[in-house]
Design a protein around this motif. Structure first.
Motif, mmCIF file in Angstrom:
data_model
loop_
_atom_site.group_PDB
_atom_site.id
_atom_site.type_symbol
_atom_site.label_atom_id
_atom_site.label_comp_id
_atom_site.label_asym_id
_atom_site.label_seq_id
_atom_site.Cartn_x
_atom_site.Cartn_y
_atom_site.Cartn_z
ATOM 1 N N VAL B 43 -55.387 -36.072 -130.945
ATOM 2 C CA VAL B 43 -56.461 -36.279 -129.978
ATOM 3 C C VAL B 43 -55.830 -36.955 -128.773
ATOM 4 N N TYR B 44 -55.740 -36.196 -127.697
ATOM 5 C CA TYR B 44 -55.054 -36.684 -126.513
ATOM 6 C C TYR B 44 -56.085 -37.258 -125.545
ATOM 7 N N THR B 45 -55.956 -38.542 -125.266
ATOM 8 C CA THR B 45 -56.990 -39.156 -124.425
ATOM 9 C C THR B 45 -56.518 -39.431 -123.010
ATOM 10 N N GLY B 46 -55.252 -39.092 -122.743
ATOM 11 C CA GLY B 46 -54.810 -39.100 -121.357
ATOM 12 C C GLY B 46 -54.394 -40.437 -120.793
ATOM 13 N N ILE B 47 -54.316 -40.460 -119.449
ATOM 14 C CA ILE B 47 -53.729 -41.606 -118.750
ATOM 15 C C ILE B 47 -54.765 -42.685 -118.438
ATOM 16 N N ARG B 48 -54.250 -43.816 -117.984
ATOM 17 C CA ARG B 48 -55.069 -44.935 -117.489
ATOM 18 C C ARG B 48 -56.121 -45.383 -118.496
ATOM 19 N N GLN B 49 -55.720 -45.456 -119.746
ATOM 20 C CA GLN B 49 -56.650 -45.900 -120.770
ATOM 21 C C GLN B 49 -56.653 -47.420 -120.850
ATOM 22 N N THR B 50 -57.808 -47.966 -121.149
ATOM 23 C CA THR B 50 -57.857 -49.387 -121.446
ATOM 24 C C THR B 50 -57.705 -49.557 -122.957
ATOM 25 N N PRO B 51 -57.263 -50.741 -123.385
ATOM 26 C CA PRO B 51 -57.172 -50.991 -124.829
ATOM 27 C C PRO B 51 -58.520 -50.739 -125.526
ATOM 28 N N GLU B 52 -59.614 -51.078 -124.846
ATOM 29 C CA GLU B 52 -60.950 -50.863 -125.422
ATOM 30 C C GLU B 52 -61.201 -49.381 -125.682
ATOM 31 N N GLN B 53 -60.826 -48.555 -124.708
ATOM 32 C CA GLN B 53 -61.044 -47.115 -124.874
ATOM 33 C C GLN B 53 -60.221 -46.556 -126.028
ATOM 34 N N VAL B 54 -58.989 -47.025 -126.148
ATOM 35 C CA VAL B 54 -58.134 -46.512 -127.220
ATOM 36 C C VAL B 54 -58.690 -46.906 -128.588
ATOM 37 N N ALA B 55 -59.100 -48.169 -128.705
ATOM 38 C CA ALA B 55 -59.637 -48.636 -129.989
ATOM 39 C C ALA B 55 -60.900 -47.838 -130.341
ATOM 40 N N ARG B 56 -61.745 -47.643 -129.366
ATOM 41 C CA ARG B 56 -62.984 -46.885 -129.590
ATOM 42 C C ARG B 56 -62.675 -45.469 -130.048
ATOM 43 N N ALA B 57 -61.711 -44.819 -129.350
ATOM 44 C CA ALA B 57 -61.355 -43.448 -129.709
ATOM 45 C C ALA B 57 -60.828 -43.399 -131.143
ATOM 46 N N ALA B 58 -59.980 -44.371 -131.500
ATOM 47 C CA ALA B 58 -59.391 -44.375 -132.842
ATOM 48 C C ALA B 58 -60.464 -44.532 -133.918
ATOM 49 N N VAL B 59 -61.442 -45.378 -133.624
ATOM 50 C CA VAL B 59 -62.520 -45.622 -134.580
ATOM 51 C C VAL B 59 -63.418 -44.386 -134.681
ATOM 52 N N GLU B 60 -63.784 -43.827 -133.546
ATOM 53 C CA GLU B 60 -64.685 -42.672 -133.563
ATOM 54 C C GLU B 60 -64.036 -41.459 -134.219
ATOM 55 N N GLU B 61 -62.725 -41.315 -133.988
ATOM 56 C CA GLU B 61 -62.036 -40.156 -134.561
ATOM 57 C C GLU B 61 -61.536 -40.426 -135.979
ATOM 58 N N ASP B 62 -61.673 -41.644 -136.461
ATOM 59 C CA ASP B 62 -61.130 -42.040 -137.758
ATOM 60 C C ASP B 62 -59.643 -41.653 -137.833
ATOM 61 N N ALA B 63 -58.901 -42.107 -136.837
ATOM 62 C CA ALA B 63 -57.492 -41.719 -136.704
ATOM 63 C C ALA B 63 -56.639 -42.330 -137.805
ATOM 64 N N ASP B 64 -55.536 -41.649 -138.126
ATOM 65 C CA ASP B 64 -54.584 -42.167 -139.098
ATOM 66 C C ASP B 64 -53.529 -43.041 -138.437
ATOM 67 N N VAL B 65 -53.187 -42.701 -137.196
ATOM 68 C CA VAL B 65 -52.175 -43.457 -136.456
ATOM 69 C C VAL B 65 -52.565 -43.481 -134.984
ATOM 70 N N ILE B 66 -52.207 -44.558 -134.298
ATOM 71 C CA ILE B 66 -52.397 -44.639 -132.853
ATOM 72 C C ILE B 66 -51.027 -44.688 -132.190
ATOM 73 N N GLY B 67 -50.782 -43.770 -131.266
ATOM 74 C CA GLY B 67 -49.524 -43.774 -130.520
ATOM 75 C C GLY B 67 -49.798 -44.118 -129.070
ATOM 76 N N ILE B 68 -49.169 -45.192 -128.593
ATOM 77 C CA ILE B 68 -49.418 -45.647 -127.226
ATOM 78 C C ILE B 68 -48.161 -45.459 -126.393
ATOM 79 N N SER B 69 -48.345 -44.895 -125.215
ATOM 80 C CA SER B 69 -47.245 -44.806 -124.271
ATOM 81 C C SER B 69 -47.514 -45.796 -123.151
ATOM 82 N N ILE B 70 -46.484 -46.555 -122.817
ATOM 83 C CA ILE B 70 -46.643 -47.578 -121.778
ATOM 84 C C ILE B 70 -45.451 -47.552 -120.836
#
Ligand SMILES: Nc1nc2c(ncn2[C@@H]2O[C@H](COP(=O)(O)OP(=O)(O)OP(=O)(O)O)[C@@H](O)[C@H]2O)c(=O)[nH]1
Ligand SMILES: [Mg+2]
Lengths: 328, 146
Positions: B43-70
């Motif tokens: 699930v690719y959520t793209g650029i300029r994400q806030t930590p809140e958005q990433v956490a929300r996406a992971a929870v909603e998608e029931d993700a197995d892993v979160i990969g962050i590029s910084i």
């Protein structure tokens, strides 16, 4: 081995009280409801039946995801909690899947009243439509009043999914609209509301006139319920036309409620669920039986002997194995 | 109790997100594609994400892993926010990995925050997908409904 019913009930209760983590996990479980304790499915369904399910379909790239992201605040302003099921029909053959709908739906991180979930064709043995309908049942039970389902309008799975929607939005864009083929993909006759998106583009007026003409002639849209299909010109990226569109969506909801169609749709969604789940059960039973006898059948297959007879034998035994399932 | 049906048969789902203000996401896209080719559901959520958005996406998608590029400098701060947010949502069991131009001296700090692995520029895609697969498998084994 099945999921523990009381554990599931606790999870459902948490989700109902707003625990998003619980909701996310339950959605995973509902993706393939085949082995769920039957009482649990009923527990979910018995709390559902009130939501307005909105199918959003149309050609790839028409702007469905962008449109949904702009509709969400409009629906929120009207007081509805909103769930989105974004179905990505990515190729099931090669490796994995890249789910991109979410990329366009970003603005809700601070709003607990919105929940977005992506579903891919891959890995869903029960099929996409079974997953989607089952997830609709859950969102409905959790009190989401508007459930938007995004699909690309082709294929049997999409037909099953769209048949469960109370309201169908067909999204198109300029540059394809004057070609009937572009809308043909099975969506000519199913729309309650047609949305010409990207009206900020140069050819928009021409496309709009063409679509209005087709609509007036009755060539476009679903008339089965007595509703007159509507057409809207919007620009999702500019956020133009969203209030009018949300009004029309609500108007359609009121209409189908007033004629009793809303409840019939819920019943028909559950009928489809029954059909899909029984197909799923049969498929698993056949797979298991086939795996059991495969080696024995190899010689017969080589000699071209008894091929049809064996097929019906496998089918018969598979059904018999189903009979031996623990009583529910 | 972990439940077999919950863990069976599904492909691993990974969130790939780019946190920070800069607009480049070539690295994130390359990783997303590599993971897809390796059989993951990305699930690719793209650029300029806030930590809140990433956490929300992971929870909603029931993700197995979160990969962050910084790429931007504020990685420690962002990752700390992300970890807090995940914890707040009861999702701190989802492993987080981070990739990007991260000064070597910060790697340990990220790990102290709970990041499972840090990929520096030049890391092979093969190793990245292998690490993520191992983390996903581990999580599936441990996952609990409640
Ligand atoms: N000019 C213009 N572009 C738009 C508009 N709405 C969406 N787009 C662009 O159209 C492209 C596709 O948008 P999406 O929302 O991803 O379309 P989609 O129908 O969900 O696409 P699929 O899910 O791939 O079928 C993106 O580049 C959007 O930015 C609009 O109103 N005007
Ligand atoms: Mg889309």
């Amino acid at each position: 081995m099945s999921l523990n019913n009381s554990e599931l009930a606790v999870l459902l209760d948490k989700a109902r009280r707003g625990d998003l983590r619980a909701t996310g996990k339950l959605l995973t479980i509902m993706e393939d409801p085949y082995r769920l304790p039957p009482e649990f499915f009923d527990m979910v369904a018995s709390q559902a039946g009130r939501a307005h399910v909105i199918g959003v379909t149309g050609i790839p790239g028409a702007g469905k995801s962008t449109l949904i992201s702009r509709l969400i605040p409009e629906l929120r302003r009207r007081g509805a909690r909103v769930a989105v099921i974004a179905i990505d029909p990515t190729s099931p053959i090669s490796g994995g899947a890249l789910l991109g709908d979410r990329l366009r739906m970003q603005d809700h991180a601070m709003d607990p009243g919105v929940f977005i979930r992506s579903v891919s064709t891959r890995g869903l043995k029960g099929g996409l439509s079974l997953a989607a309908l089952s997830m609709i049942e859950l969102f409905d039970a959790l009190g989401y009043e508007k459930i938007l389902v995004e699909t690309v309008g082709v294929g049997q799975a999409e037909v099953d999914i769209m048949s469960a929607a109370h309201t169908i939005l067909v999204v198109t864009m300029p540059g394809v609209g004057d070609d009937v083929q572009a809308l043909k993909a099975g969506v000519m006759e199913i729309g309650d509301i047609y949305v010409l998106n990207k009206s900020d583009l140069p050819d928009a007026q021409k496309a709009y006139e063409y679509l209005s003409f087709a609509l007036d002639k009755g060539e476009l849209g679903s008339y089965d319920s007595g509703w007159t299909p509507k057409l809207f010109k919007v620009s999702a990226v500019m956020g133009q036309g969203m209030a009018e569109l949300a009004d029309a969506i609500d108007e359609h909801a009121s209409y189908i409620r007033s004629i009793g169609l809303a409840r019939l749709k819920v019943a028909s969604r559950r009928l489809t669920l029954i059909r899909l789940m029984s197909e799923r059960m049969l498929t698993v039973a056949v797979e298991e039986e086939f795996k059991r006898v495969k080696a024995e059948l190899e010689a017969k297959a080589l000699k071209a002997k008894g091929i049809l007879a064996e097929a019906s034998e496998v089918a018969r035994r598979a059904c018999k194995n189903l009979d031996n399932l623990p009583p529910t | 109790m972990s439940s077999p049906q919950y863990i069976e048969e599904r492909p691993f789902k990974v969130i790939v997100a780019k946190i920070g203000l800069d607009g480049h996401d070539r690295g994130a896209k390359v990783i997303a594609r590599a993971l897809k080719d390796a059989g993951f559901e990305v699930v690719y959520t793209g650029i300029r994400q806030t930590p809140e958005q990433v956490a929300r996406a992971a929870v909603e998608e029931d993700a197995d892993v979160i990969g962050i590029s910084i790429l931007s400098g504020a990685h420690i701060h962002h990752i700390q926010r992300l970890m807090e947010k995940l914890k707040e949502m009861g999702a701190d069991d989802i492993p987080v990995v981070v990739g990007g131009t991260i000064p070597v001296i910060d790697v340990d700090k990220l790990k102290e925050l709970g990041v499972k692995d840090v990929f520096l520029p030049g890391e092979s895609l093969r190793r990245i997908t292998d690490v993520i697969r191992t983390l996903a498998e581990e999580r599936r084994r441990k996952v609990r409904l409640l």
